[in-house]
Design a protein around this motif. Structure first.
Motif, PDB file in Angstrom:
ATOM      1  N   GLU A  30      -8.165  -5.255   2.231  1.00 55.85           N
ATOM      2  CA  GLU A  30      -7.270  -4.040   2.314  1.00 55.85           C
ATOM      3  C   GLU A  30      -7.431  -3.133   3.683  1.00 55.85           C
ATOM      4  O   GLU A  30      -8.538  -3.065   4.251  1.00 55.85           O
ATOM      5  CB  GLU A  30      -7.679  -3.452   1.075  1.00 55.85           C
ATOM      6  CG  GLU A  30      -7.630  -4.513  -0.107  1.00 55.85           C
ATOM      7  CD  GLU A  30      -6.377  -3.774  -1.265  1.00 55.85           C
ATOM      8  OE1 GLU A  30      -5.176  -4.052  -0.657  1.00 55.85           O
ATOM      9  OE2 GLU A  30      -6.453  -3.708  -2.245  1.00 55.85           O
ATOM     10  N   VAL A  31      -6.389  -2.279   3.456  1.00 51.31           N
ATOM     11  CA  VAL A  31      -6.382  -1.109   4.698  1.00 51.31           C
ATOM     12  C   VAL A  31      -7.827  -0.492   4.441  1.00 51.31           C
ATOM     13  O   VAL A  31      -7.922   0.076   3.135  1.00 51.31           O
ATOM     14  CB  VAL A  31      -5.340  -0.519   4.584  1.00 51.31           C
ATOM     15  CG1 VAL A  31      -5.152   0.832   5.713  1.00 51.31           C
ATOM     16  CG2 VAL A  31      -3.881  -1.121   4.825  1.00 51.31           C
ATOM     17  N   GLY A  32      -8.365   0.165   5.497  1.00 49.57           N
ATOM     18  CA  GLY A  32      -9.499   1.216   5.298  1.00 49.57           C
ATOM     19  C   GLY A  32     -10.775   0.684   4.793  1.00 49.57           C
ATOM     20  O   GLY A  32     -11.195  -0.853   5.053  1.00 49.57           O
ATOM     21  N   THR A  33     -11.580   1.438   3.979  1.00 47.67           N
ATOM     22  CA  THR A  33     -12.925   1.070   3.541  1.00 47.67           C
ATOM     23  C   THR A  33     -12.822   0.698   2.171  1.00 47.67           C
ATOM     24  O   THR A  33     -11.858   0.076   1.756  1.00 47.67           O
ATOM     25  CB  THR A  33     -13.713   2.424   3.761  1.00 47.67           C
ATOM     26  OG1 THR A  33     -12.914   3.409   2.715  1.00 47.67           O
ATOM     27  CG2 THR A  33     -13.800   3.115   4.892  1.00 47.67           C
ATOM     28  N   SER A  87      -7.207   4.584  10.383  1.00 49.14           N
ATOM     29  CA  SER A  87      -7.700   4.241   8.898  1.00 49.14           C
ATOM     30  C   SER A  87      -8.563   3.136   9.242  1.00 49.14           C
ATOM     31  O   SER A  87      -9.539   2.868   8.345  1.00 49.14           O
ATOM     32  CB  SER A  87      -6.826   4.240   7.847  1.00 49.14           C
ATOM     33  OG  SER A  87      -5.623   3.624   8.291  1.00 49.14           O
ATOM     34  N   THR A 119       0.918  -1.286   0.032  1.00 49.55           N
ATOM     35  CA  THR A 119      -0.223  -0.047  -0.025  1.00 49.55           C
ATOM     36  C   THR A 119       0.864   1.430   0.138  1.00 49.55           C
ATOM     37  O   THR A 119       0.586   2.128  -0.742  1.00 49.55           O
ATOM     38  CB  THR A 119      -0.860   0.140   1.166  1.00 49.55           C
ATOM     39  OG1 THR A 119      -1.647  -1.365   1.312  1.00 49.55           O
ATOM     40  CG2 THR A 119      -2.034   1.059   1.085  1.00 49.55           C
TER      41      THR A 119
END
Ligand code: SF4
Ligand SMILES: [Zn+2]
Lengths: 583, 387
Positions: B327-330, B265, B92
């Protein structure tokens, strides 16, 4: 060409003629597009009077417009600002950038003055001029209704013809090409609107690489709390900043006399959505969709507008804030300058303006019927005539946005060095001073800020030249966008190569301003910030800014920027950057 | 600037990334300031040519030094120019880790024009910052973390296929014991954390600090939260888990203020976990062996190969601990969609290539213990497979 069409449209309004220029590829590689190319063309006429035939207004898109690059079709509009006398440029969303690009042009250079009020309509490469004398007083929504144009429309409201120096150009009804009064320039040119529509595609050098680079950015966007988080701008618009800026005690209140506004949670973005409902909208192709529209169709105010029409004026009536925003949009006026000019008026007269007084004054200013005539010229000219210049909270005669510089010293320095007058977007230090991106910096210190601001100005000059949305730089950086740029155009540039172009583009602003008489003296803040403290509390101390520290940071900035100690461009640096020293 | 340079010089040592005489860190506003005992030619020129405000040259400490050397050498032997770790944070934020054969200032500059770091084979690592030396530190720390994960993952894969070679075995035998085992945990975190707002803030900060002390995060990142009185108290985005005092955001569950704009996040994931389960505390860290083992998959010819971090058709687990993609976040592939459902029946879950979420109902002792347990289990499993 890939990325660009390689064609620039020149329009002469005096002669009602147009011609097409096909510049060398080198020009594109050097100035990229948007702000960069606009600056290049503005440089040629920068010292002309703004009401002369030779003064240009420029509409330029960037190479990524019309591709699948994240944060798509914005456009940059540029001229000399009637409000500040500096370069006046603005980046704006909506779908105008995309439609203009589809006409087959990378940009438009408009010079001359029409003898009668007119509009310009461009469909693919065909240009036509339409007389529209009857449209002079039409408000923005009325213009759109009358045209019922299928593509995208940039138009000015009545204020542009009624002497308002902070008149905007409005895109597609509610995207403001704001600050700097570029609508006024259209007024001088007797240009009511520019309507574009096209069908050409942007060709792409390497689609596979573009796809990969795009995914890298989208992943970062998803990981960004500011953009996509539960409290982020995708959900609340830029109004999301209201709570944070309040909690940091740097929300400009009562014409910047104070920095804290009572019960902020009753005036925050959430409370607006609760009261007025919300529909989400955004620039064409953008999945962040930070624009918020009330159920009744009026746009909900963005952070700056929301804050200035409430805290700055000590107004707690949300309906009047939404309405003030709506009136400014309809008349085509900059909300920051309008609100801050009224705040200056309020302090000067000692009268707290009632909600209906605020909206009535705005209408009067837009109509050109305000009894305080100078309110249409911005707070500087108004306060100066009243003998109270210090009550105008401006830099280079432009009203400051809603971040009190006593609460963020990078912001303080960047307000002063901004080449278009009081503006937060040139270096956007909110990013690290408040939002912790890429990492947090100490907001109450000038340490390191000279270089940080210089670099950020270059980054943002590049963002405005690629015509990408600056919000995306809260998540991604030029490291990722350089991959997109290279994939789209085939001109392989690293992040640093783009930054070098950004430096050239920003320095060009300084050259233009210096030719128009700007120097160190104008790179300064209103005295209030050095003499009066902000509203301390909650363990946050907000003292006045130390003048010596500020001056030291500014000197360092000049050194890092390659300017003389007087803030003037140097011949050597101009040569090094490949710019033009003298006409 | 001087203060920041000092601070991150100290942190580099404390984090065990370098030894005292093996780094040089510099910062610049109008003039350059250096700290460190090394002499490296040409670093000032890098400041000249790049739009940066801080720079770090480091010869990472063991085991990272040997791992980085091994990986960079391999890359060069294969005529490639970058190491491509597959863990989530690297993918990322750093994308890949470029490698150079020899140190020359001009070549290093060319690479740094495009990426946040460069590894110079057998010589060291250069990283930079654009606003703060903190970025130098974070990037180096991520390089060390991701190369560690990559080396151990590669070794496991080759070992299972009987393809490891002598050199790799040598490096493995040298580095395998460096991590040692984690110290025992005896529920030392406070128990009455929900007395008032102050006690919640303090508990979140202490839990973060302990997670760092145990080495259960990379670059000091991860996130910690507790729910109290309609609010979630969560560490801020990019905050250093060992320095959370003053960096915890109180975000109301009803969304009535946006103070969470600076929150982690993973705020969305924490919110959903809180509403879907009875838990009141959450710890999220990036412990090395959990990350390594989460990427150990034996399925052949999987139609999803290459995208396992976002979609996985299998129900995977390790010793009963679920492993999910995300994945990271939304976003539609965000871990905020995959983690909360698993935590309904489990108080710990591993996210593919990323880290562990652990929950508790009373205090932070439970999630901390669980986090540590999961990591210990993964470590055991790992060594079972390779030894
Ligand atoms: S984030 Fe907002 S301003 Fe930026 S491109 Fe998207 S909709 Fe437009
Ligand atoms: Zn994580």
């Amino acid at each position: 060409m890939n990325g660009w069409h390689g064609k620039i449209l020149h329009i002469n309004l005096t002669k009602k003629e147009s011609s097409i220029e096909r510049p060398d590829h080198e020009l594109y590689y050097k100035f990229i597009g948007g702000k960069g190319l606009s600056g290049y063309y503005l440089r040629k006429c920068a010292t002309k009077e703004i009401d002369s035939d030779g003064m240009a207004i420029l509409f330029f898109t960037g190479p990524l417009v019309g591709t699948t690059s994240p944060s798509p079709g914005r456009i940059n509009i540029t001229s000399i600002s009637p409000l500040t006398g500096t370069i006046g440029d603005t980046s704006v969303g909506g779908k105008f950038g995309s439609e203009l690009k589809k006409t087959g042009f990378d940009g438009i250079v408009i010079t001359g003055k029409s003898d009668e009020l007119c509009g310009i309509e461009i469909i693919d490469e065909k240009v036509s001029f339409k007389a529209c004398d009857e449209a002079r007083d039409l408000k923005i929504s009325e213009v759109l209704k009358k045209l019922s144009w299928q593509g995208s429309v940039a138009a000015v409201g009545p204020s542009a013809f009624n002497g308002v120096l902070y008149s905007n150009i409005m895109i597609d009804g509610h995207y403001a090409a704001g600050r700097n009064g570029l609508g006024f320039i259209c007024g001088i040119k007797n240009l009511k609107y520019l309507a574009v529509k096209g069908s050409k595609k942007t060709s792409i050098a390497d689609k596979t690489e573009l796809k990969k680079a795009r995914e890298d950015i989208l992943r970062l966007v998803s990981a960004s709390p500011v953009l996509m988080g539960d409290a982020g701008i995708s959900k609340f618009g830029t109004g999301a900043l209201f709570d944070l800026i309040s909690s940091r005690r740097m929300i400009p209140t009562m014409n910047f006399k104070e920095t804290s506004f009572e019960d902020p949670e009753k005036m925050n973005a959430f409370s607006y959505q609760k009261e007025f409902g919300v529909k989400h909208a955004g620039c064409q192709g953008c999945h962040v969709r930070c624009k918020k529209i009330a159920k009744d169709g009026r746009p909900l105010p963005e952070y700056e507008t929301m804050s200035h029409f409430s805290a700055l004026l000590l107004n707690r009536d949300k309906e009047s804030v939404v309405n003030a925003n709506f009136i400014c949009n309809e008349y085509g006026m900059d909300t920051i300058s309008a609100a801050a000019t009224l705040a200056c008026h309020s302090e000067l007269t000692g009268e707290i303006l009632k909600p209906e007084t605020i909206t009535n004054l705005l209408k009067d200013i837009g109509e050109g019927t305000c009894s305080e005539r100078l309110l249409s010229k911005g707070s500087y000219r108004y306060a100066k005539e009243k003998g109270k210049k210090d009550l105008s909270i401006t830099v280079k005669k432009q009203e400051l946005p809603a971040y009190d510089p006593r609460g963020a010293y990078g912001m303080a320095l960047s307000y002063a060095t901004s080449t278009r007058g009081g503006c937060h977007l040139r270096a956007y230090p909110v990013s690290h001073e408040i939002l912790r991106k890429p990492v947090a910096t100490d907001r109450f210190s000038f340490s390191g800020k000279a270089r940080i601001i210089k670099i950020a100005e270059d980054v943002n000059a590049m963002a405005d030249s690629l015509t990408i949305c600056k919000f995306f730089l809260f998540a991604a950086s030029l490291e990722e966008y350089s991959k997109i740029y290279s994939a789209v155009t085939g001109d392989k540039k690293s992040a640093q190569d783009l930054l070098d172009c950004g430096e050239r583009i920003f320095y060009n602003d300084r050259v233009i301003n210096s030719l128009n008489g700007f120097s160190k003296e104008e790179d300064d803040l209103p005295v209030r910030f050095f003499k009066e403290q902000g509203s301390s509390g909650n363990n946050i101390n907000v003292p006045p800014i130390d003048r010596e520290d500020f001056l030291e940071a500014r000197s360092k900035y000049y050194k890092v920027r390659g300017l003389s100690s007087e803030g003037m461009p140097t011949k050597e640096k101009v040569k090094e950057l490949g710019l033009v020293w003298k006409n | 600037m001087e203060k920041l340079i000092n601070k991150y010089a100290t942190k580099l040592l404390e984090a065990g990334l370098v030894d005292k005489d093996r780094f040089l860190i510099g910062g610049i506003d109008d003039d350059i300031l250096w700290e460190g005992l090394l002499e490296v030619k040409g670093l000032e020129e890098i400041f000249d040519k790049l739009s940066i405000n801080s720079l770090l040259f480091a010869k990472p400490k063991e085991p990272y030094g040997s791992i980085i050397n091994f990986l960079s050498k391999r890359v060069l032997e294969e005529n490639a120019d970058k190491i491509e770790p597959k863990d989530c944070e690297t993918r990322t934020f750093l994308h890949d880790l470029p490698v150079l054969n020899n140190y020359s200032t001009s070549e290093a500059i060319e690479v740094l024009k495009e990426r946040k770091c460069v590894i110079i084979d057998g010589f060291g690592v250069i990283t930079y910052g654009t606003v703060s030396p903190e970025q130098c530190f974070v990037t180096l720390s991520s390089v060390c973390f991701s190369t560690f994960v990559k080396f151990f993952s590669d070794y496991l894969k080759l070992k299972k296929e009987n393809r490891s070679d002598k050199e790799m075995e040598g490096v493995f035998n040298f580095v395998k014991n460096y991590k040692g085992s984690y110290p025992d945990f005896k529920n030392t975190l406070s128990k009455d954390i929900f007395e008032n707002e102050e006690s919640v803030y303090s508990a979140v900060a202490k839990a973060g600090k302990l997670t760092v002390e145990y080495g259960l995060v990379d670059s000091f990142f991860g996130n910690v939260s507790a729910f109290y009185n309609g609010n979630i108290y969560i560490s801020q985005t990019g905050s250093s888990l060992d320095e959370l005092d003053g960096y915890i955001d109180a975000c109301p569950f009803d969304g009535s203020t946006c103070t969470g704009l600076t929150a982690s996040s993973e705020l969305s994931a924490h919110m959903k976990i809180a509403s879907d389960t009875d838990c009141r505390t959450i710890l999220h860290g990036h412990p090395l062996f959990s990350v390594i083992m989460s990427m150990n998959c034996d399925k052949n010819d999987c139609e999803n190969e290459g995208s396992c971090f976002k979609i996985c058709p299998e129900k995977r687990e390790i010793s009963g601990i679920p492993i999910v993609p995300g994945e990271v976040g939304t976003g539609s592939f965000g871990l905020c969609n995959t983690v909360p459902p698993e935590l309904k029946n489990n108080n710990g879950v591993i996210v593919y290539g990323h880290g562990v979420f652990a929950t508790g109902e009373k205090d932070f002792n439970e999630p901390f213990k669980r986090l540590l347990e999961i990591e210990n289990r993964c470590m055991e499993e790992y060594f079972k497979l390779v030894l």
